[in-house]
Design a protein around this motif. Sequence first.
Motif, PDB file in Angstrom:
ATOM      1  N   ASN A 165       0.818  -1.195   0.000  1.00  0.00           N
ATOM      2  CA  ASN A 165       0.000   0.000   0.000  1.00  0.00           C
ATOM      3  C   ASN A 165       0.864   1.262   0.000  1.00  0.00           C
ATOM      4  O   ASN A 165       2.029   1.230   0.367  1.00  0.00           O
ATOM      5  N   GLU A 194      -3.377   4.226   4.965  1.00  0.00           N
ATOM      6  CA  GLU A 194      -2.898   3.318   3.920  1.00  0.00           C
ATOM      7  C   GLU A 194      -3.912   3.271   2.785  1.00  0.00           C
ATOM      8  O   GLU A 194      -5.109   3.100   3.019  1.00  0.00           O
ATOM      9  N   ASN A 196      -4.666   1.421  -0.943  1.00  0.00           N
ATOM     10  CA  ASN A 196      -4.283   0.296  -1.803  1.00  0.00           C
ATOM     11  C   ASN A 196      -3.791   0.787  -3.165  1.00  0.00           C
ATOM     12  O   ASN A 196      -4.377   1.695  -3.757  1.00  0.00           O
TER      13      ASN A 196
END
Lengths: 328, 86
Positions: A165, A194, A196
Amino acid sequence: MKILVFLFVLLVVSCQQLPIDRIDSAKEHGLFNIELHSCNKTQIGMLGCIIPKENLENYYLEIPTGLTGSYLIRSNKCNFRKEGAFSNKEIVKISYKELLANRGYAKECLYDIKIFIDNYPKSFRGLFKLTDLEDFQPIELEINSFKASTTAMLQYRTGLNPATNFVFKYEEKGLFILDGCGIHIEEDYNTKKEINFKILVPEFKKTCNFVVGMIPINAEIPPGLFSLTVNRFNQRTQMISKPRIWFKGSKFALSFEHAVSHVLINQKLYTFTCGGLISCKGNKRHKIYLEYDPNMLYEVRMFTTNGRYNLFKYKKGALVWKTNSIIY
Amino acid sequence: MENQFDNLLKIINSILDISKANPMMLGVAIFMVGIGYGWLQYKYKKWQEEQILIEQDHDREDNIDELEEENQRSNENVRDRLRRRR
């Protein structure tokens, strides 16, 4: 007899040309690969820097060229256009003062850079970004071992979807905002957020710019800002592979893939030709032997006529620098 | 195809016959072929250089308008929010 020898030599010499690169050109497949220096950073393809608060005339974008040709640098939003010619080993150098002279109220400037080398059918392309941090604070970004503060520009080949990530880090907790490429995210964060990779970098989009903001709940802490550019290039093109190196007596030897036409090692230019008795489409690697100096930093720049490029740096026989912003 | 091959053989045999009678003629013939080949090479290289210039000229047309537009929008959206703090 003399005439025959003369004609034979004429035949061989007149056939000399640069090696043919059978791998598709970088530019045609969306890979930025011009070497860029600025704000104490070196990158290949794309580079981002922060606009200093003052003394813009003391900061420069530098583009080492190595060969002979011309350049074109443009930013439409920041009203900048400059083109010119360069000769062997000349460094194209432009101050931030000149780059930003007509930016008006623009908070970020993107500069499209093109390099055209004489006798090369394909050009090289680069992207330089200058970001005004204003009164915001830097957000940190981590992607595995890759770290950046305030700005980053990365290139990934299509088909590559690392599980890692993008991790944005800032103080305390608060609101995370991301906008760019048709994506808008607003979520709470707790010291870090975070995101993706697949969400941020869809396959169908070539180049995406994201602006990230983080607003701490604590009103005394100023908001943070990050500017991220991600480019996808087609896997049909590749960076020039690393030279093979070894030692032969007191010599430092390097060999390069056949497609390489010019190599610049520090300030010395090597040209590889073919034709006549040497095939231009072959696989035979080119070799260079240098006097070895353990204290010397060897900067090895490689070019192909199809607009491919790469840079590696060696010291004491070990690789000490390669680009970390192009993942392929 | 066989006819063409036979004709080529006839031409080569004629050249060899002439050269036996007059070796100087063979030298002149080779010299003329060499000049002709060199001239063809020169023309080909000129054509190649012209193609390169056409290609490079075409490359200048790329622009980043869409990228800049999107970037400006994102900067305005996010920075305005940061200034207002919520």
